[in-house]
Write an enzyme that holds these catalytic residues in place. Structure first.
Site, PDB file in Angstrom:
ATOM      1  N   LYS A  22       0.866  -1.305   0.119  1.00  0.00           N
ATOM      2  CA  LYS A  22       0.123  -0.053   0.005  1.00  0.00           C
ATOM      3  C   LYS A  22       0.880   1.263   0.038  1.00  0.00           C
ATOM      4  CE  LYS A  22      -1.640   1.580   3.964  1.00  0.00           C
ATOM      5  NZ  LYS A  22      -1.451   2.907   4.246  1.00  0.00           N
ATOM      6  N   ASN A  23       1.991   1.164   0.856  1.00  0.00           N
ATOM      7  CA  ASN A  23       2.706   2.574   1.023  1.00  0.00           C
ATOM      8  C   ASN A  23       3.644   2.731  -0.248  1.00  0.00           C
ATOM      9  OD1 ASN A  23       1.124   2.964   3.232  1.00  0.00           O
ATOM     10  ND2 ASN A  23       2.774   2.541   4.659  1.00  0.00           N
ATOM     11  N   ARG A  94      -4.268  11.028   4.505  1.00  0.00           N
ATOM     12  CA  ARG A  94      -3.185  12.035   4.573  1.00  0.00           C
ATOM     13  C   ARG A  94      -2.356  11.569   3.438  1.00  0.00           C
ATOM     14  NH1 ARG A  94       0.353  14.290   7.873  1.00  0.00           N
ATOM     15  NH2 ARG A  94       2.551  13.909   7.572  1.00  0.00           N
ATOM     16  N   CYS A 118      -5.019  12.360  12.712  1.00  0.00           N
ATOM     17  CA  CYS A 118      -5.689  11.138  12.735  1.00  0.00           C
ATOM     18  C   CYS A 118      -5.328  10.622  14.271  1.00  0.00           C
ATOM     19  CB  CYS A 118      -5.201  10.185  11.707  1.00  0.00           C
ATOM     20  SG  CYS A 118      -3.417   9.739  11.819  1.00  0.00           S
ATOM     21  N   ARG A 123       0.542  14.629  12.852  1.00  0.00           N
ATOM     22  CA  ARG A 123       0.832  14.404  11.403  1.00  0.00           C
ATOM     23  C   ARG A 123       1.156  15.738  10.640  1.00  0.00           C
ATOM     24  NH1 ARG A 123      -1.099   9.214  10.194  1.00  0.00           N
ATOM     25  NH2 ARG A 123       0.430   9.088   8.472  1.00  0.00           N
ATOM     26  N   PRO A 124       2.057  16.625  11.266  1.00  0.00           N
ATOM     27  CA  PRO A 124       2.242  18.092  10.310  1.00  0.00           C
ATOM     28  C   PRO A 124       2.831  17.784   8.883  1.00  0.00           C
ATOM     29  CG  PRO A 124       4.004  17.476  12.180  1.00  0.00           C
ATOM     30  CD  PRO A 124       3.047  16.460  12.464  1.00  0.00           C
ATOM     31  N   ASP A 126       5.288  20.407   7.940  1.00  0.00           N
ATOM     32  CA  ASP A 126       6.333  21.482   7.772  1.00  0.00           C
ATOM     33  C   ASP A 126       7.461  20.869   7.120  1.00  0.00           C
ATOM     34  OD1 ASP A 126       6.441  19.475  10.103  1.00  0.00           O
ATOM     35  OD2 ASP A 126       8.178  20.532  10.582  1.00  0.00           O
ATOM     36  N   LEU A 127       7.856  19.729   7.014  1.00  0.00           N
ATOM     37  CA  LEU A 127       8.838  19.251   6.293  1.00  0.00           C
ATOM     38  C   LEU A 127       8.822  19.151   4.911  1.00  0.00           C
ATOM     39  CD1 LEU A 127      10.399  16.424   8.820  1.00  0.00           C
ATOM     40  CD2 LEU A 127      11.121  18.740   8.451  1.00  0.00           C
ATOM     41  N   ASP A 307       4.461   0.598  11.942  1.00  0.00           N
ATOM     42  CA  ASP A 307       3.293  -0.142  11.382  1.00  0.00           C
ATOM     43  C   ASP A 307       3.063  -1.486  11.721  1.00  0.00           C
ATOM     44  OD1 ASP A 307       3.463   1.640   8.121  1.00  0.00           O
ATOM     45  OD2 ASP A 307       2.847   2.433  10.111  1.00  0.00           O
ATOM     46  N   ARG A 399      -8.773  -0.201   4.924  1.00  0.00           N
ATOM     47  CA  ARG A 399      -7.908   0.535   4.385  1.00  0.00           C
ATOM     48  C   ARG A 399      -6.716   0.072   3.741  1.00  0.00           C
ATOM     49  NH1 ARG A 399      -7.092   6.167   7.236  1.00  0.00           N
ATOM     50  NH2 ARG A 399      -5.632   6.442   5.468  1.00  0.00           N
TER      51      ARG A 399
HETATM   52  C1  EPZ Z   1       4.313   7.134   6.117  1.00  0.00           C
HETATM   53  O1  EPZ Z   1       3.424   8.099   6.818  1.00  0.00           O
HETATM   54  C2  EPZ Z   1       3.380   5.756   6.102  1.00  0.00           C
HETATM   55  N1  EPZ Z   1       2.279   6.069   5.114  1.00  0.00           N
HETATM   56  C3  EPZ Z   1       2.821   5.384   7.416  1.00  0.00           C
HETATM   57  O2  EPZ Z   1       2.130   4.246   7.508  1.00  0.00           O
HETATM   58  C4  EPZ Z   1       3.998   5.227   8.469  1.00  0.00           C
HETATM   59  O3  EPZ Z   1       3.597   4.934   9.690  1.00  0.00           O
HETATM   60  C5  EPZ Z   1       4.890   6.305   8.356  1.00  0.00           C
HETATM   61  O4  EPZ Z   1       5.238   6.779   6.887  1.00  0.00           O
HETATM   62  C6  EPZ Z   1       6.373   6.025   9.027  1.00  0.00           C
HETATM   63  O5  EPZ Z   1       7.264   5.101   8.740  1.00  0.00           O
HETATM   64  C7  EPZ Z   1       2.392   6.039   3.877  1.00  0.00           C
HETATM   65  O6  EPZ Z   1       3.372   5.668   3.367  1.00  0.00           O
HETATM   66  C8  EPZ Z   1       1.000   6.407   2.993  1.00  0.00           C
HETATM   67  P1  EPZ Z   1       6.016  10.468   8.162  1.00  0.00           P
HETATM   68  P2  EPZ Z   1       4.015   9.673   6.647  1.00  0.00           P
HETATM   69  O7  EPZ Z   1       6.109  11.722   7.570  1.00  0.00           O
HETATM   70  O8  EPZ Z   1       4.847   9.856   5.308  1.00  0.00           O
HETATM   71  C9  EPZ Z   1       6.658  13.652  11.580  1.00  0.00           C
HETATM   72  C10 EPZ Z   1       0.283   2.787   7.560  1.00  0.00           C
HETATM   73  O9  EPZ Z   1      -0.374   2.297   8.614  1.00  0.00           O
HETATM   74  N2  EPZ Z   1       6.497  14.507  10.509  1.00  0.00           N
HETATM   75  O10 EPZ Z   1       7.558   9.444   7.977  1.00  0.00           O
HETATM   76  O11 EPZ Z   1       3.045  10.323   7.209  1.00  0.00           O
HETATM   77  C11 EPZ Z   1       5.183  12.893  11.936  1.00  0.00           C
HETATM   78  O12 EPZ Z   1       4.253  13.654  12.578  1.00  0.00           O
HETATM   79  C12 EPZ Z   1       0.816   4.457   7.787  1.00  0.00           C
HETATM   80  O13 EPZ Z   1       0.160   2.242   6.704  1.00  0.00           O
HETATM   81  C13 EPZ Z   1       6.773  15.937  10.686  1.00  0.00           C
HETATM   82  O14 EPZ Z   1       7.055  16.376  11.950  1.00  0.00           O
HETATM   83  O15 EPZ Z   1       4.962   9.647   7.948  1.00  0.00           O
HETATM   84  C14 EPZ Z   1       5.703  11.566  12.279  1.00  0.00           C
HETATM   85  O16 EPZ Z   1       5.886  11.906  13.749  1.00  0.00           O
HETATM   86  C15 EPZ Z   1       0.481   4.987   9.313  1.00  0.00           C
HETATM   87  N3  EPZ Z   1       6.684  16.775   9.862  1.00  0.00           N
HETATM   88  C16 EPZ Z   1       7.173  11.345  11.725  1.00  0.00           C
HETATM   89  O17 EPZ Z   1       7.534  12.489  11.360  1.00  0.00           O
HETATM   90  C17 EPZ Z   1       6.216  16.361   8.367  1.00  0.00           C
HETATM   91  O18 EPZ Z   1       6.359  17.245   7.669  1.00  0.00           O
HETATM   92  C18 EPZ Z   1       6.847  10.266  10.766  1.00  0.00           C
HETATM   93  O19 EPZ Z   1       6.109  10.772   9.388  1.00  0.00           O
HETATM   94  C19 EPZ Z   1       6.331  15.211   8.155  1.00  0.00           C
HETATM   95  C20 EPZ Z   1       6.318  14.208   9.256  1.00  0.00           C
END
Ligand code: EPZ
Length: 420
Positions: A22-23, A94, A118, A123-124, A126-127, A307, A399
């Site tokens: 999925k991801n 998201r 969620c 889930r910000p 900013d990056l 996950d 999902r």
């Molecule tokens: C991806 O989400 C996956 N989703 C998530 O899987 C997975 O848990 C996550 O990566 C971590 O491996 C998809 O790929 C569709 P992140 P993503 O940006 O991209 C912080 C599932 O169950 N952050 O790596 O949203 C954030 O708050 C889902 O399949 C910032 O601070 O994850 C979090 O604490 C759930 N600023 C951490 O980074 C930003 O701009 C990891 O988030 C972006 C993220």
């Protein structure tokens, strides 16, 4: 609303084939916006999130068809009709935000509803904005939407304060058509990021270093079309491995890339679960009684994946001894804890840590899923618990898992969908 009914206590036996990730599918589908040529994607599982992404792409003018017989989709983004991603899909998922980079690259603008938080955290983004801003995009907020605009994306150096998967993917997709070269430092190294880079390179992009913290992208004028097979879903594989272990079963998991599961295999073996490669892409998972207690800390890849944290917590509630899980990626990924407690699990939360005192038995109960992976974990607990369990919130599970109930039943699980 549909519910899942489980009668626990039956060891799972047999073989299950893992579907496409999925991801990986979701960013690759978003990346198809970058080319006006046709793209055929193989091993795209029939998931609610994939349907949501399809609806979102169609709302942008993309032609997208699914060949139901063989998990294949056809995508053509030649005629984009708008740069606005509607509220509906973005609120539901998201990952919809992953169209921002491609829309900026293709059209120079994007208008996307701000992704909601969620159950697992704020889930910000900013990056994402820091990286796309560094490439020359301007942003305004308006009526719950974020509007992005750029006269032309310019390659540059970007340092990510955290190796965010989504931010790495959005920046990567924008950089592919940017003028000049881009370097992403502290990039996410997840296999799904590598799959996205491999897909883009197969269309003519020039990306090096995906899978390492330093990724270099040479911008190109345009991309071609092609056919691409998505990698197997390591999180689905890990979920079925935990199901085999928690039920005291013996299951062959087909279509896996063991290297993507190194941390998961190591933890299962530490618990005393037998995991062996029985052929290329085949893993056999056998339980040998109650698992041993272990400590788990979730980390960016190649660390233990967040996950799979809920699913392994379910397993550890039945372990001999006390385990500590530390969730470092999301600040609130413990919504499943109270539900597991209804089955008799002994879990105490202290800040980011969950202290789990293993028990011999769990009791079936009525429980409510609050998110995708927590819901999967409750199914696992129910498979091991004595008596009947009813799990509500099935839509969360749909999902990210295709036909989970049917596939667990094919392994001998006494598990059924109850109509609403
Ligand atoms: C991806 O989400 C996956 N989703 C998530 O899987 C997975 O848990 C996550 O990566 C971590 O491996 C998809 O790929 C569709 P992140 P993503 O940006 O991209 C912080 C599932 O169950 N952050 O790596 O949203 C954030 O708050 C889902 O399949 C910032 O601070 O994850 C979090 O604490 C759930 N600023 C951490 O980074 C930003 O701009 C990891 O988030 C972006 C993220």
């Amino acid at each position: 609303m549909e519910r899942i009914l489980v009668e626990g206590g039956v060891p799972l036996m047999g073989r299950v084939r893992i579907k496409g990730a999925k991801n990986a599918c979701l960013p690759i589908m978003a990346a198809s916006l970058l080319t006006s040529e046709s793209v055929i994607l193989e091993d795209v599982p029939d998931l609610d999130d994939v349907r949501t992404m399809s609806r979102l792409l169609r709302s942008l003018g993309v032609e997208i068809f699914r060949d139901r017989r063989n998990e294949r989709i056809f995508v053509n983004s030649r005629r984009l009709t708008t740069s606005t991603a509607p509220y509906g899909p973005v609120r539901r998922m998201r990952a919809s935000f992953l169209v921002m980079g491609p829309l900026l690259a293709r059209l120079g603008r994007a208008r996307i509803s701000l992704p909601g938080g969620c159950a697992i955290g704020t889930r910000p983004i900013d990056l994402h904005l820091k990286g796309l801003g560094a490439m020359g995009s301007q942003f305004t907020m308006d009526d719950g939407y974020i509007e992005a605009e750029t006269p032309c994306l310019e390659g540059t150096g970007i340092y990510l304060d955290y190796p965010s998967v989504g931010a790495t993917e959005n920046i990567l997709m924008a950089a592919v058509l940017a003028r000049g070269s881009t370097v992403i430092e502290n990039a996410a190294a997840e296999p799904e990021v590598v799959d996205l880079a491999n897909f883009l390179n197969s269309l003519g992009a020039r990306i090096k270093g995906a899978g390492t913290p330093l990724v270099r992208i040479e911008g190109v004028a345009s991309l071609g079309g092609g056919r691409y097979r998505v990698i197997p879903d390591r999180i689905e594989a890990g979920t079925f491995m935990a199901a085999a272990a928690i039920s005291g079963g013996d299951v062959i998991i087909e279509n896996v890339i063991p290297q993507h599961l190194s941390a998961v295999i190591a933890k299962l073996q530490e618990m005393g679960i037998l995991v062996e490669e029985t052929g290329k892409g085949f893993l056999r998972v056998r339980s040998r009684g109650r698992p041993r207690a272990v400590d788990i800390k979730t980390l960016p890849y190649p660390g233990f994946p967040t996950d799979l944290q809920p699913q392994f917590m379910a397993l550890l509630t039945l372990a001999q001894g006390t385990s500590v899980i530390t969730e470092t990626v999301f600040e609130k990924r413990y919504m499943h804890v109270e539900e597991m407690a209804r089955m008799g699990a002994r879990i105490r939360i202290e800040d980011r840590a969950a202290i789990i005192t293993g028990r011999q038995l769990l009791q079936g109960a009525l429980v409510q899923a609050a998110d995708l992976r927590g819901g999967a974990a409750l199914v696992l607990s129910a498979l091991a618990a004595r008596g009947f369990s009813e799990i509500r919130g099935v839509h969360h599970i749909r999902r990210g898992y295709s036909r989970m109930v049917g596939r667990l039943r094919s392994l001998g699980g006494r598990i059924f969908i109850l109509p609403s």
